[in-house]
Design an enzyme around this catalytic site. Structure first.
Site, short mmCIF file in Angstrom:
data_model
loop_
_atom_site.label_atom_id
_atom_site.label_comp_id
_atom_site.label_asym_id
_atom_site.label_seq_id
_atom_site.Cartn_x
_atom_site.Cartn_y
_atom_site.Cartn_z
N LYS A 1 0.86 -1.19 0.00
CA LYS A 1 0.00 0.00 0.00
C LYS A 1 0.89 1.23 0.00
CE LYS A 1 -1.46 2.98 2.11
NZ LYS A 1 -1.43 4.49 1.93
N GLU B 1 8.60 0.89 11.44
CA GLU B 1 9.74 1.80 11.34
C GLU B 1 9.15 3.20 11.35
OE1 GLU B 1 11.92 4.52 10.12
OE2 GLU B 1 12.00 3.58 8.15
N CYS C 1 13.33 10.43 7.99
CA CYS C 1 13.22 10.07 9.40
C CYS C 1 14.58 9.96 10.08
CB CYS C 1 12.43 8.77 9.55
SG CYS C 1 13.10 7.39 8.59
N GLU D 1 9.19 15.81 15.63
CA GLU D 1 9.71 15.61 14.28
C GLU D 1 9.06 16.61 13.33
OE1 GLU D 1 10.88 11.85 11.49
OE2 GLU D 1 8.87 11.81 12.35
#
Length: 480
Positions: free
Chosen positions: A179, A253, A287, A387
Site C-alpha cells: 500500500k 519503522e 526520518c 519531528e
C-alpha cells in the site's frame, strides 16, 4: 504526463472499483505530472483474496529458496536498467532533488544484495544436535513464511521503503499487498511494471495507491497475517493497536529526532562537509535526518557559525536543476506544517540564525520552505522534541560528554544519530551510549548488512540484511 488508470492486483493490471483518478501535482510548480487510479476497500478485498489464495493454494511459499532468490535478483536487474527513469519520476512527483533520487539508485542495489545474501546464507531447515548425549529426540527447525503481508509505506522515499519490505517478504515465501501513498502512484506504478516482468507467480503481489482510510481497511483485514509499516509514530501506534487486537505479526519503522554529537575534538571542516547529507537529505523529509546538532559549550558559537554558512550555501529551487540541493516539500499542507514549526521556534525563544517562516524569494509557486537554523535551543522546546520533517535544524549546547549523551537520549525517539570526533575509538565509545537503532560516526552512510530500526517510539523490529529477512519468517520445530 503519466497515467495509470488501472490497479496492479495479484500481478495483473486490473480495472479499479472507482473510475476516478487522482491528480499528482508537481511540488515545484503545481503543474499536473500525472494521474492514477486509487484503491478503495473493494479493491483491497480483491487483492487480499488473491494473495490469500496464492499463499494457501499457490506455489510461491513452497518454491525452493534458490528459485525465489533468482526471481528477486531479476527484479534487481530490471530496476537497475531503469534507474534514471525511476529517479526522474520520483523527483517529479515528490520534489526530491535530482541529486538525491539519482544517488539513491546504487543504494537500492546494495539494499537488495544484502537481502539476497542473507537468503543465500540462511539455514532454511536444520537439524539441531541434542545438548544431552543420551537424548532420544532430535529437533528439526524450519523457517517458513508468515502468510499474507500488508506492507504500508510513506511518501518520502517510495522505492527504498517499498523494496525494504517486499524483497525480504517475497524471499521468505510470503504473498504481499504493498500500500503506497497517492502522491507516489507514478513511481510505484513503475515498480509494479517491474514486478510484472520479474517472474513472480500470479497472485503473489499487489501494489495499491490509497488513502489512510483504505489503508486501515487493509491492515485490519482478517486475512492479513503480518503488517510491515513505515511512517509516523502516531500512525504506528494506531497500527500496533490493530495488530494487538488481532494478534497479527507487526513491524514498525517510525519517526525520529536524531542528534549529531559534535565532540570537542571534532574536525569542524569535516563536520560541515558532511552536515548537509547527514542533517538535510531529501529536503529534510527523512526520518533519519540528524536535525538536533549538539555542540560543546566552548565551541558553540563556532559550530553555529559553521552550520549557518553551510545551510545558506545550499541552493534551494527546482529539484530537476542539477545544482539544487533542497527542493520543495511534497504538499502544501506539509509546507505549512514546517513553516508553523518555525513560528513555534521563534515563539519559544530560540535564536533564529538563518531562514525563517517566509517563503524563499522567487519560489512563491510550489511548496518551498526556507532552510532554517535555530540556536540557543533548550532540548525541552517543541522544535527539539517533535519531528518537523523539513529543512529545520536546531543547535543545542552541552557542558560535557555525559551531558551530550543525556541530551541525545532525552527524546521519545531513538532511530538514528551521529558522533563526530577526531578519535574514532572514542566516538565509538560515545555511540555505544546513545539509545538509538543506528549511529553513524563522522558522517558514514548507513549500511545494509546490519539491522536498521528504532528504539523507543521509533518503532518495533528491524529491516535490512538477515534481521530484516527474519522479520518475515516463522520458526517451526519438528521433534523426531
Amino acid at each position: 504526463m503519466i497515467t495509470y488508470d488501472k490497479l496492479f492486483i495479484g500481478g495483473t493490471w486490473t480495472e479499479p472499483s472507482s473510475p476516478d483518478l487522482f491528480d499528482i501535482l508537481s511540488p515545484h510548480d503545481e503543474s499536473l505530472v500525472g494521474r492514477a487510479a486509487q484503491a478503495r476497500p473493494a479493491d483491497v478485498d480483491r487483492a487480499v483474496a488473491v494473495a490469500r489464495a496464492a499463499f494457501d493454494e499457490g506455489t510461491w511459499p513452497n518454491t525452493p529458496p534458490a528459485e525465489r532468490i533468482a526471481v528477486l535478483r531479476r527484479l534487481n536487474v530490471l530496476r537497475e536498467a531503469r534507474a534514471e527513469q525511476i529517479a526522474a519520476v520520483i523527483t517529479a512527483e515528490n520534489g526530491s532533488a535530482g541529486w538525491f533520487t539519482r544517488a539513491g539508485q546504487p543504494s537500492l542495489t546494495r539494499q537488495a544484495n544484502a537481502y539476497l545474501k542473507a537468503a543465500e546464507d540462511l539455514a532454511w531447515e536444520e537439524t539441531l544436535a541434542p545438548t544431552d548425549p543420551a537424548a532420544t529426540v532430535r529437533s528439526v527447525v524450519r523457517r517458513e513464511a508468515i502468510g499474507v503481508v500488508a506492507a504500508v509505506i510513506p511518501w518520502n522515499s517510495p522505492f527504498s521503503a517499498s523494496l525494504a519490505k517486499i524483497i525480504p517478504a517475497l524471499l521468505a515465501g510470503n504473498t504481499v499487498i504493498l500500500k503506497v501513498s497517492p502522491e507516489n502512484s507514478l513511481s510505484t506504478g513503475l515498480l509494479a511494471d517491474l514486478l510484472a516482468e520479474c517472474g513472480l507467480p500470479a497472485g503473489t503481489i499487489s501494489v495499491l495507491p490509497a488513502d489512510r482510510e483504505t489503508s486501515e481497511h487493509l491492515v485490519s483485514h482478517p486475512d492479513v497475517d503480518k503488517i510491515a509499516f513505515t511512517g509516523s509514530t502516531g500512525a504506528g501506534r494506531r497500527i500496533a493497536s490493530i495488530a494487538g487486537q488481532q494478534l497479527k505479526r507487526v513491524s514498525l519503522e517510525l519517526g525520529g529526532k536524531s542528534a549529531a554529537i559534535v565532540l570537542p575534538d571534532a574536525d569542524l571542516a569535516k563536520f560541515t562537509a558532511g552536515l548537509a547529507f547527514s542533517c538535510l537529505l531529501n529536503n529534510g523529509e527523512a526520518c533519519i535526518a540528524q536535525t538536533r546538532i549538539l555542540a560543546p559549550r566552548r565551541r558553540y558559537e563556532e559550530v553555529v557559525a559553521a552550520v549557518k554558512q553551510v545551510v545558506e550555501s545550499l541552493k534551494v529551487g527546482d529539484p530537476q536543476d542539477p545544482d539544487t540541493f533542497i527542493g520543495p516539500m511534497i504538499r502544501r499542507d506539509q509546507q505549512q506544517r514546517v513553516r508553523d514549526y518555525i513560528e513555534i521556534g521563534i515563539k519559544e525563544g530560540a535564536r533564529l540564525v538563518t531562514g525563517g517562516p517566509q517563503v524563499p524569494v522567487g519560489l512563491e509557486q510550489g511548496y518551498y520552505v526556507t532552510p532554517t537554523v535555530f540556536a540557543d535551543v533548550d532540548n525541552a522546546m517543541r522544535i527539539a522534541q517533535e519531528e518537523i520533517f523539513g529543512p529545520v535544524l536546531v543547535v543545542i549546547a552541552y557542558e560535557d560528554e555525559d551531558d551530550a549523551v543525556r541530551i541525545a537520549n532525552d527524546s521519545e525517539y531513538g532511530l538514528s544519530g551521529g558522533v563526530w570526533s577526531a578519535d574514532e575509538q572514542h566516538a565509538l565509545a560515545i555511540a555505544r551510549r546513545v539509545r538509538t537503532g543506528t549511529v553513524t560516526i563522522n558522517g558514514a552512510p548507513i549500511g545494509f548488512d546490519g539491522p536498521f530500526g528504532g528504539f523507543k517510539a521509533s518503532g518495533l523490529g528491524r529491516e535490512y540484511g538477515f534481521a530484516g529477512l527474519n522479520t518475515y519468517l516463522e520458526y517451526k520445530t519438528v521433534t523426531i
